[in-house]
Design a protein around this motif. Structure first.
Motif, PDB file in Angstrom:
ATOM      1  N   GLY A   2     -39.294  49.183  -9.154  1.00 18.10           N
ATOM      2  CA  GLY A   2     -39.746  47.944  -8.523  1.00 18.10           C
ATOM      3  C   GLY A   2     -40.790  48.200  -7.462  1.00 18.10           C
ATOM      4  O   GLY A   2     -40.987  47.393  -6.557  1.00 18.10           O
ATOM      5  N   HIS A   3     -41.465  49.342  -7.572  1.00 17.49           N
ATOM      6  CA  HIS A   3     -42.357  49.719  -6.477  1.00 17.49           C
ATOM      7  C   HIS A   3     -43.614  48.853  -6.431  1.00 17.49           C
ATOM      8  O   HIS A   3     -44.216  48.690  -5.361  1.00 17.49           O
ATOM      9  CB  HIS A   3     -42.740  51.195  -6.573  1.00 17.49           C
ATOM     10  CG  HIS A   3     -43.175  51.784  -5.273  1.00 17.49           C
ATOM     11  ND1 HIS A   3     -42.392  51.769  -4.140  1.00 17.49           N
ATOM     12  CD2 HIS A   3     -44.334  52.383  -4.891  1.00 17.49           C
ATOM     13  CE1 HIS A   3     -43.044  52.338  -3.136  1.00 17.49           C
ATOM     14  NE2 HIS A   3     -44.224  52.713  -3.569  1.00 17.49           N
ATOM     15  N   ALA A   4     -44.012  48.279  -7.568  1.00 18.61           N
ATOM     16  CA  ALA A   4     -45.201  47.420  -7.570  1.00 18.61           C
ATOM     17  C   ALA A   4     -45.007  46.240  -6.618  1.00 18.61           C
ATOM     18  O   ALA A   4     -45.983  45.715  -6.072  1.00 18.61           O
ATOM     19  CB  ALA A   4     -45.500  46.935  -8.982  1.00 18.61           C
ATOM     20  N   ALA A   5     -43.760  45.829  -6.416  1.00 19.11           N
ATOM     21  CA  ALA A   5     -43.510  44.714  -5.508  1.00 19.11           C
ATOM     22  C   ALA A   5     -43.959  45.045  -4.088  1.00 19.11           C
ATOM     23  O   ALA A   5     -44.396  44.168  -3.347  1.00 19.11           O
ATOM     24  CB  ALA A   5     -42.024  44.348  -5.521  1.00 19.11           C
ATOM     25  N   MET A   6     -43.856  46.328  -3.719  1.00 20.32           N
ATOM     26  CA  MET A   6     -44.292  46.723  -2.375  1.00 20.32           C
ATOM     27  C   MET A   6     -45.806  46.556  -2.258  1.00 20.32           C
ATOM     28  O   MET A   6     -46.312  46.038  -1.263  1.00 20.32           O
ATOM     29  CB  MET A   6     -43.915  48.187  -2.097  1.00 20.32           C
ATOM     30  CG  MET A   6     -42.453  48.531  -2.377  1.00 20.32           C
ATOM     31  SD  MET A   6     -41.326  47.513  -1.406  1.00 20.32           S
ATOM     32  CE  MET A   6     -39.783  47.897  -2.206  1.00 20.32           C
ATOM     33  N   LEU A   7     -46.515  46.972  -3.301  1.00 20.63           N
ATOM     34  CA  LEU A   7     -47.967  46.769  -3.318  1.00 20.63           C
ATOM     35  C   LEU A   7     -48.272  45.272  -3.315  1.00 20.63           C
ATOM     36  O   LEU A   7     -49.194  44.810  -2.637  1.00 20.63           O
ATOM     37  CB  LEU A   7     -48.594  47.438  -4.555  1.00 20.63           C
ATOM     38  CG  LEU A   7     -48.895  48.936  -4.462  1.00 20.63           C
ATOM     39  CD1 LEU A   7     -47.625  49.755  -4.467  1.00 20.63           C
ATOM     40  CD2 LEU A   7     -49.806  49.377  -5.599  1.00 20.63           C
ATOM     41  N   GLY A   8     -47.452  44.539  -4.069  1.00 18.42           N
ATOM     42  CA  GLY A   8     -47.641  43.094  -4.139  1.00 18.42           C
ATOM     43  C   GLY A   8     -47.476  42.433  -2.787  1.00 18.42           C
ATOM     44  O   GLY A   8     -48.264  41.560  -2.409  1.00 18.42           O
ATOM     45  N   PHE A   9     -46.476  42.847  -2.029  1.00 24.50           N
ATOM     46  CA  PHE A   9     -46.279  42.289  -0.686  1.00 24.50           C
ATOM     47  C   PHE A   9     -47.502  42.556   0.184  1.00 24.50           C
ATOM     48  O   PHE A   9     -47.958  41.673   0.911  1.00 24.50           O
ATOM     49  CB  PHE A   9     -45.011  42.850  -0.045  1.00 24.50           C
ATOM     50  CG  PHE A   9     -43.853  41.908  -0.168  1.00 24.50           C
ATOM     51  CD1 PHE A   9     -43.489  41.079   0.884  1.00 24.50           C
ATOM     52  CD2 PHE A   9     -43.139  41.841  -1.350  1.00 24.50           C
ATOM     53  CE1 PHE A   9     -42.438  40.192   0.748  1.00 24.50           C
ATOM     54  CE2 PHE A   9     -42.080  40.961  -1.488  1.00 24.50           C
ATOM     55  CZ  PHE A   9     -41.726  40.130  -0.436  1.00 24.50           C
ATOM     56  N   GLY A  10     -48.036  43.763   0.090  1.00 25.10           N
ATOM     57  CA  GLY A  10     -49.230  44.087   0.864  1.00 25.10           C
ATOM     58  C   GLY A  10     -50.411  43.221   0.442  1.00 25.10           C
ATOM     59  O   GLY A  10     -51.126  42.663   1.285  1.00 25.10           O
TER      60      GLY A  10
END
Ligand SMILES: Nc1ncnc2c1ncn2[C@@H]1O[C@H](COP(=O)(O)OP(=O)(O)O)[C@@H](O)[C@H]1O
Ligand SMILES: [Mg+2]
Lengths: 251, 312
Positions: B57-65
């Motif tokens: 689910g790491h893309a979500a971290m990029l998504g939040f940014g």
């Protein structure tokens, strides 16, 4: 007798229908080796798991250093000075021998929420770690990957890791398991030296070793303690003979 | 230190790239995207290789940014001094909230729960109609640095991305070598051993998860600026899978593996269509499978494996 360091009060544990710990009460006083012997499957390892908090008890209490630790986590008990070795070697094979011990030192020396300084060079950790390795005769092996040690050396490392936590009580689960005759002699020497410094609850299969090392012996059969006493008393106990000790081992 | 040499050499090559034949617009764009996903991959490698936490689910971290850039842009705030900290805090906050639950699990359960949280973020982004919903949001200007439009300059943007990648690698490298990192690495190797000497791995893993989240947020800010467009698809689980793939393709033997994995992955994705036309995915897929099968140590483990073959 001195105030006990470890006190087990009426421990109870079942796995499904199997009662693996059935009303076990015993204590370890400072400076003694209290051995627990018993046939395979008697529940000896289970008992250590209950004392260290790896397994939850159904009933009973574990008192360590006057404090009821029955509901503490494994890590919290270790930080209070309860150290164990594993019957099945449990080390960090990818770490160096020194790092295996240094991790244990680290648990007792300051916070590990430190993010910047490289830990490999911390003298405050490496010093005591090396001392623990030397105490078990592994000083010259410090730089090797732990995974490359021989079986007997891994058993020694198990001990060193336990020592590196600066324990008040050592719980040793068959420290001689799988060791050859020479390794056994060496490990017994090490244990005799450790006895000067630590209280030990020793689980061991090797009767010669137990009779050479222990101050007191408890006999566990099907989860029940059938006798506790000095080496001489246990050797003479008829119930123990019948239940467990072969005649040749008593000779 | 010797083991840092490959990473430093790789970063130096990236620094020289514009002057040794990669200075054209589309090449710089590709390199920038590779470095941005490299930041995402290195932060994920901190979790996978360092802590043994394979997040899907790491893309979500990029998504939040990235969505922090969007939300602030919509509110008329475009200064990097505000955007960057807000973005990283938002991603770290999401990592903290979800990590509190996810880190209690392990193995397949951890993968599934991070996947679920990631998809939650994806569907949330898709429902934000104020920011374009499914269609995404177009940025009409890049984030300003000290009031200047520095990031609009391709070359400047290249070095900003390189700086961020170097920072991310250096930070993760430092963390893994510290006391904190030793507990993480030990718990990955043998959790029982770590507990038996007196550590509860949970808080260490959670802190690592939050730090990786914050670094993912950093990558997200750069991603939004690079594309000048952000859509929910950046948060989808396929993106998380690609990040994880970059990490494994590069190899877990060192953090630089993730950087190299990201570059190779982005390069293949770019060039295969040129070489093979519209059916390039028919080759890309098997290539990925073969690399997992035969590159056990990833790309960074390749020299050692070749030496092994030479000897064998
Ligand atoms: N986690 C477990 N679940 C079910 N049964 C177990 C478990 N651990 C141990 N046992 C059983 O409990 C008994 C005691 O095991 P153990 O404590 O390992 O014995 P010992 O160390 O004395 O040889 C054995 O019959 C074993 O099969
Ligand atoms: Mg046993």
């Amino acid at each position: 007798m001195a105030e006990p360091l470890l006190e087990l009060r009426d421990l109870q544990k079942s796995f499904g229908g199997l009662r693996v710990t059935d009303g076990v009460s015993l204590d370890v006083v400072p400076g003694e080796i209290h051995a627990v012997i018993g046939p395979n499957g008697a529940g000896k390892t289970t008992l250590i798991n209950e004392i260290t908090g790896r397994l939850l008890l159904d009933a009973g209490r574990v008192i360590f250093g006057g404090e009821d630790v029955t509901h503490l986590s494994m890590a919290a008990r270790a930080r209070r000075g309860l150290a164990r070795s594993f019957q099945i070697t449990s080390i960090l094979p990818g770490f160096s021998v020194l790092e295996n011990a240094a991790l244990a030192v680290q648990a007792r020396h300051g916070s590990s929420f430190r993010f910047c300084r490289p830990v490999a060079g911390e003298a405050a950790l490496n010093g005591p770690a090396l001392a623990a390795l030397e105490a078990v005769g592994l000083g010259t092996r410090a730089a090797l990957p732990a995974g490359s040690l021989s079986h007997g050396e891994k058993r020694q490392l198990e001990l060193a890791i336990a020592l590196a936590t600066e324990p008040r009580l050592l719980l040793l689960d068959e420290p001689l398991a799988g060791a050859g005759p020479e390794e056994t002699t060496r490990l017994i020497e090490i244990l005799l030296r450790l006895k000067q410094q630590y209280a030990i609850l020793l689980i061991e299969h090797d009767m010669q070793a137990v009779f050479a090392l222990a101050d007191r012996v408890s006999v566990l059969v099907y989860g029940r303690l059938i006798a506790t006493g000095t080496v001489a008393e246990i050797r003479a106990d008829a119930a123990v003979r019948a239940a467990y000790l072969g005649e040749d081992e008593l000779a | 230190m010797r083991r840092d040499l490959p990473a430093i050499a790789f970063l130096l090559l990236l620094a020289m790239a514009p002057f040794i034949g990669f200075g054209e617009g589309h090449q710089l764009t590709l390199l920038a995207r590779s470095m941005i996903f490299g930041i995402g991959a290195v932060s994920l490698a901190l979790l996978v290789g360092g802590a043994g936490l394979a997040s899907l689910g790491h893309a979500a971290m990029l998504g939040f940014g990235a969505y922090a850039v969007v939300v602030l842009d919509d509110a008329g705030i475009t200064s990097m001094a505000i955007v960057l900290p807000v973005a990283m805090l938002a991603a770290a906050g999401f990592a903290l909230l979800t990590g509190v639950i996810a880190i209690r699990t392990s193995g397949v359960h951890f993968i599934m729960i991070t996947l679920a949280f990631g998809q939650m973020a994806y569907f949330t982004a898709a429902s934000l109609s104020a920011y374009g919903g499914d269609d995404g949001y177009t940025l009409y200007g890049r984030t300003e640095v000290f009031g200047t439009r520095l990031l609009e300059n391709r070359l400047a943007f290249h070095y900003v991305c390189l700086g961020a990648l170097t920072f991310t690698w250096g930070l993760c490298r430092l963390l893994l070598a510290s006391r904190f990192g030793r507990v993480l690495r030990a718990a990955r190797e043998n959790e029982l051993r770590v507990q038996a000497v007196g550590f509860s791995p949970y808080p260490y893993r959670l802190v690592a998860y939050v730090i990786a989240g914050a670094l993912g947020g950093l990558a997200g800010v750069l991603l939004a600026n690079s594309a000048e467009f952000i859509a929910p698809s950046y948060l989808s689980w396929q993106r998380s899978g690609e990040l994880l793939f970059m990490v494994i393709l590069g190899g877990l033997g060192g953090l630089h593996g993730a950087m190299i994995g990201a570059l190779v992955f982005m390069g293949l994705e770019e060039w295969l269509p040129h070489l093979l036309g519209e059916h390039w995915r028919l080759v890309f897929g098997p290539l990925l499978i073969l690399s997992v099968l035969f590159l056990r140590g990833g790309l960074v483990g390749l020299p050692a494996s070749l030496r092994g073959i030479g000897r064998g």
